[in-house]
Design an enzyme around this catalytic site. Structure first.
Site, PDB file in Angstrom:
ATOM      1  CG  ASP A   1      -1.935   1.248   1.196  1.00  0.00           C
ATOM      2  OD1 ASP A   1      -1.780   1.927   0.368  1.00  0.00           O
ATOM      3  OD2 ASP A   1      -2.974   1.287   2.163  1.00  0.00           O
TER       4      ASP A   1
ATOM      5  CD  GLU B   1       1.953  -9.570   2.083  1.00  0.00           C
ATOM      6  OE1 GLU B   1       1.322 -10.227   1.388  1.00  0.00           O
ATOM      7  OE2 GLU B   1       1.152  -8.986   3.182  1.00  0.00           O
TER       8      GLU B   1
ATOM      9  CG  HIS C   1       0.947 -14.505   1.765  1.00  0.00           C
ATOM     10  ND1 HIS C   1       0.315 -15.526   2.849  1.00  0.00           N
ATOM     11  CD2 HIS C   1       0.652 -13.369   2.691  1.00  0.00           C
ATOM     12  CE1 HIS C   1      -0.374 -14.929   3.785  1.00  0.00           C
ATOM     13  NE2 HIS C   1      -0.073 -13.654   3.762  1.00  0.00           N
TER      14      HIS C   1
END
Length: 364
Positions: A248, A276, A279
């Site tokens: 973001d 992340e 992931h």
């Protein structure tokens, strides 16, 4: 004695030895120890999260109550996969489905499962976090299920090659961070994972052909997961072999270790990047608060060292790096000092680490 019987006996023996060396890792979730481990979550955060509704007014609201703000809570839980409602129009009534959703949230975040909006639950909901859903994940259900907190994306997708290229967008970037600073952060973050699995990461310039594509984006950026402003969802990444990692752009990202002197809404880039990348490799969220793959992260907090839970999860997907060093596995000794989380090696339990690694390899 048959070879198969010997193999099964050795597996069982190894498991018993791990139990002996790590007894405190095998407690049920709803125990005094579990409540103690989540005690930090009961501290009301001092930074207001303007992105999400002020949930503090909902502390101790009971089922059957009609309270302004409950609809926002339902919307939050819907955002992260806990409430299934196609209309996305929610009432302010604390109903049975909401109680069930709260219980599932508490289970997934490692909180005592009460179904109530206690202080620790509401405080955790107010923290900035990863934008990846906590549900729609595959829970580890093998012989070690009682010890594991990690999850996977449904179907347990993984990369089927041992070298992955990555590129950082030259257009979707931040003006206040240099390209080299961002690259340095991601090199360190990728090295955390490559040190434990037989996968290497190669930085390339060509964004379009890279396996992993990293960039900073604001608001609705076309992937169905719009960002929501300061201290809401910090970032998200997709399961293999999608390869996209979005951060973001509205956050105040920092790349140095001066967390104490930074803004109250500052977010450590390396901590989020390391999460992340997990992931990108196929890991879902962990219910263990100390794990890198835990979904929430307080502002001005650094959490970059992989815990045993993180390592166990990724080893189940990819197997161990042949050069894996035993002392690279960290067991969290969460000590929060000046807003940072420190992960230190447990020097007194080396035998436990040896047995844990042997056990993981046997169960792979």
């Amino acid at each position: 004695m048959s070879r198969n019987l010997i193999y099964r006996r050795n597996r069982a023996l190894c498991f018993v030895l791990i139990l002996f060396c790590f007894p405190y890792r095998f407690g049920a979730r709803n125990t005094p120890e579990a409540e103690q481990s989540t005690a930090k979550a009961t501290q009301i955060i001092h930074v207001s999260n303007s992105t999400w509704h002020d949930f503090s007014r909902l502390v101790d609201v009971q089922i059957g109550s009609h309270v302004s703000g409950v609809s926002e809570l339902k919307r939050y839980l819907h955002r992260f996969g806990y409430v299934n409602d196609g209309s996305e129009i929610f009432s302010d009534v604390f109903d049975g489905p909401l109680e069930s959703a709260i219980s599932l949230y508490q289970e997934n975040l490692g909180l005592p499962i009460t179904g109530r909006l206690d202080t620790s639950t509401v405080t955790l909901m107010s923290l900035p976090r990863c934008g990846v859903s906590d549900t729609h994940m595959t829970i580890n259900n093998d012989f070690l299920h009682t010890t594991a907190h990690y999850t996977y994306f449904n179907g347990k997708p993984k990369w089927n090659r041992d070298t992955l290229t990555y590129a950082i967008s030259k257009t979707h970037k931040l003006d206040y961070l240099t390209s080299e600073d961002v690259k340095t952060v991601f090199r360190r973050a990728f090295s955390q994972w490559s040190s434990v699995i037989p996968v290497s990461f190669e930085e390339v310039d060509d964004f379009t052909t890279a396996d992993l594509k990293i960039g900073f984006y604001a608001g609705d950026h076309g992937d169905g997961l719009p960002f929501d402003g300061v201290l809401g969802t910090l970032a998200h990444a997709f399961a293999p072999e999608n390869g996209r990692l979005h951060l973001d752009a509205a956050e105040t990202w920092i790349v140095d270790d001066d967390l104490k002197g930074s803004s109250e809404v500052a977010v450590d880039l390396e901590s989020v990047a390391t999460h992340e990348i997990g992931h990108l490799l196929g890991l879902g969220h962990s219910s263990q608060e100390s794990a890198v793959m835990y979904p929430s992260l307080r502002p001005r907090t650094k959490k970059v060292d992989l815990t045993v839970d993180d390592v166990a999860g990724v080893l189940k997907l990819y197997g161990p790096n042949p050069k894996l060093r035993l002392d690279s596995l960290t067991q969290s000794e969460d000590s929060i000092k000046n807003g940072t989380v420190s992960h230190r090696f447990l020097s007194g339990n080396f035998i436990g680490y040896v047995l844990l690694v042997v056990g993981l390899i046997l169960f792979l």
